[in-house]
Design a protein around this motif. Structure first.
Motif, PDB file in Angstrom:
ATOM      1  N   MET A  12       1.119  -0.883  -0.336  1.00  0.00           N
ATOM      2  CA  MET A  12      -0.169  -0.459   0.165  1.00  0.00           C
ATOM      3  C   MET A  12       0.385   0.954   0.296  1.00  0.00           C
ATOM      4  O   MET A  12       0.685   2.465  -0.659  1.00  0.00           O
ATOM      5  CB  MET A  12      -1.198   0.186   1.269  1.00  0.00           C
ATOM      6  N   SER A  13       1.706   1.412   0.363  1.00  0.00           N
ATOM      7  CA  SER A  13       2.786   2.135   1.043  1.00  0.00           C
ATOM      8  C   SER A  13       3.581   2.629  -1.170  1.00  0.00           C
ATOM      9  O   SER A  13       3.489   3.815  -1.375  1.00  0.00           O
ATOM     10  CB  SER A  13       3.927   2.434   1.996  1.00  0.00           C
ATOM     11  N   ARG A  14       3.671   2.032  -1.105  1.00  0.00           N
ATOM     12  CA  ARG A  14       4.324   1.704  -2.283  1.00  0.00           C
ATOM     13  C   ARG A  14       3.604   2.071  -3.830  1.00  0.00           C
ATOM     14  O   ARG A  14       3.694   3.741  -4.603  1.00  0.00           O
ATOM     15  CB  ARG A  14       5.225  -0.018  -3.055  1.00  0.00           C
ATOM     16  N   TRP A  15       1.917   1.556  -3.649  1.00  0.00           N
ATOM     17  CA  TRP A  15       1.258   1.773  -4.137  1.00  0.00           C
ATOM     18  C   TRP A  15       0.790   3.671  -4.240  1.00  0.00           C
ATOM     19  O   TRP A  15       0.855   4.284  -5.252  1.00  0.00           O
ATOM     20  CB  TRP A  15       0.044   1.361  -4.031  1.00  0.00           C
ATOM     21  N   ILE A  16       0.875   4.242  -2.741  1.00  0.00           N
ATOM     22  CA  ILE A  16       1.029   5.469  -2.177  1.00  0.00           C
ATOM     23  C   ILE A  16       1.464   6.667  -3.245  1.00  0.00           C
ATOM     24  O   ILE A  16       1.361   7.320  -3.663  1.00  0.00           O
ATOM     25  CB  ILE A  16       0.501   5.428  -1.126  1.00  0.00           C
ATOM     26  N   ASP A  17       2.565   5.763  -3.225  1.00  0.00           N
ATOM     27  CA  ASP A  17       4.401   6.724  -3.483  1.00  0.00           C
ATOM     28  C   ASP A  17       4.199   6.874  -5.065  1.00  0.00           C
ATOM     29  O   ASP A  17       3.933   7.308  -5.603  1.00  0.00           O
ATOM     30  CB  ASP A  17       5.243   6.086  -3.009  1.00  0.00           C
ATOM     31  N   THR A  18       3.743   5.950  -6.078  1.00  0.00           N
ATOM     32  CA  THR A  18       3.272   5.543  -7.189  1.00  0.00           C
ATOM     33  C   THR A  18       2.964   6.546  -7.362  1.00  0.00           C
ATOM     34  O   THR A  18       1.904   7.646  -8.855  1.00  0.00           O
ATOM     35  CB  THR A  18       3.237   4.129  -7.589  1.00  0.00           C
ATOM     36  N   CYS A  19       1.297   6.768  -6.470  1.00  0.00           N
ATOM     37  CA  CYS A  19       0.743   7.732  -7.310  1.00  0.00           C
ATOM     38  C   CYS A  19       0.464   8.760  -7.058  1.00  0.00           C
ATOM     39  O   CYS A  19       0.631   9.686  -8.223  1.00  0.00           O
ATOM     40  CB  CYS A  19      -0.593   7.532  -6.197  1.00  0.00           C
ATOM     41  N   PHE A  20       1.440   9.097  -5.669  1.00  0.00           N
ATOM     42  CA  PHE A  20       1.687  10.843  -6.141  1.00  0.00           C
ATOM     43  C   PHE A  20       2.914  11.329  -7.188  1.00  0.00           C
ATOM     44  O   PHE A  20       2.165  12.367  -7.565  1.00  0.00           O
ATOM     45  CB  PHE A  20       2.891  10.810  -4.351  1.00  0.00           C
ATOM     46  N   ASP A  21       3.074  10.763  -7.745  1.00  0.00           N
ATOM     47  CA  ASP A  21       4.829  10.522  -8.901  1.00  0.00           C
ATOM     48  C   ASP A  21       3.582  11.147  -9.932  1.00  0.00           C
ATOM     49  O   ASP A  21       3.732  12.016 -10.975  1.00  0.00           O
ATOM     50  CB  ASP A  21       5.773   9.779  -9.017  1.00  0.00           C
ATOM     51  N   TRP A  22       2.708  10.260 -10.131  1.00  0.00           N
ATOM     52  CA  TRP A  22       1.851   9.442 -11.103  1.00  0.00           C
ATOM     53  C   TRP A  22       0.733  11.745 -11.707  1.00  0.00           C
ATOM     54  O   TRP A  22       0.340  11.905 -12.467  1.00  0.00           O
ATOM     55  CB  TRP A  22       0.966   8.460 -11.396  1.00  0.00           C
ATOM     56  N   PHE A  23       0.095  12.027 -10.427  1.00  0.00           N
ATOM     57  CA  PHE A  23      -0.686  12.979  -9.901  1.00  0.00           C
ATOM     58  C   PHE A  23      -0.276  13.557 -10.099  1.00  0.00           C
ATOM     59  O   PHE A  23      -0.269  15.147 -11.298  1.00  0.00           O
ATOM     60  CB  PHE A  23      -1.622  12.747  -8.495  1.00  0.00           C
TER      61      PHE A  23
END
Length: 220
Positions: A12-23
């Protein structure tokens, strides 16, 4: 030695971090968290449709969303019958794209709970913002609702996401722990601390956010 469990899983932490970069690569990231203050919201108090429209204008401005938006109240079942229609009484808002126009419907009763109302509008406008990109967000279409909630935190609405869920006693798509981690990540990316938001969060929310900030500090 005892080690406390991280507030969210590694996945989950990895997905959240990836989403920050994407957004952040696609939308202008805000410099500060959005707070329930007159600094961010100019709409007056009230519960009529004109006030709802003004609140929506504040939300779309803060999200940088410029497409046309129609706003309509949901046709609610009268209160005395709501116990027979639990699925209807729990609806906070809906989003549809009709001929390129974002159509958002809201529960007028939520206007008595301003944080919840603003949070609902932000979620539905985020749906409109992500229209056509449902398969592109990290995790794909299956993660779209999660990414919509998370997108609100990334766009600065983390206080509303956390506190509205806490006030209502429910989680929504993201867990409160995930929201806390996402808000902590938002603050750290902007070199801000708990003091930037804690005056607008309940004790429960502050406790989760402190824990998330501690996790991020220990992993830095």
């Amino acid at each position: 030695m005892f080690w406390s469990k991280p507030i969210v899983s590694e996945d989950m932490s990895r997905w959240i971090d990836t989403c920050f970069d994407w957004f952040d690569a696609r939308f202008a990231p805000p410099e500060l968290p959005i707070l329930p203050t007159k600094e961010f919201f100019g709409a007056p108090g009230g519960t009529d449709s004109a006030t709802a429209r003004l609140v929506l204008e504040d939300v779309t401005r803060l999200l940088g969303f410029e497409r046309p938006v129609e706003l309509h109240p949901i046709d609610m079942v009268p209160a005395e019958y709501m116990h027979n229609y639990q699925d209807l009484s729990s609806v906070a808002g809906t989003y549809q794209d009709i001929d390129g126009i974002a159509v958002i419907r809201y529960n007028p009763d939520d206007m008595h709970r301003p944080l919840a109302f603003i949070n609902t509008l932000a979620h539905e406008v985020m749906h409109a913002r992500l229209a056509g990109m449902e398969h592109e967000v990290p995790g794909g279409a299956d993660a779209h609702e999660l990414a919509t909630d998370l997108g609100c935190v990334i766009a600065g609405f983390g206080v509303f996401q956390m506190q509205a869920a806490d006030d209502a006693g429910w989680s929504g798509y993201l867990s409160q722990q995930s929201r806390a981690y996402a808000l902590a990540r938002f603050l750290r990316r902007r070199a801000l601390g708990l003091e930037a938001v804690d005056g607008h969060l309940s004790q429960r929310c502050r406790k989760l956010l402190r824990r998330a900030l501690k996790d991020l500090a220990s992993s830095a």
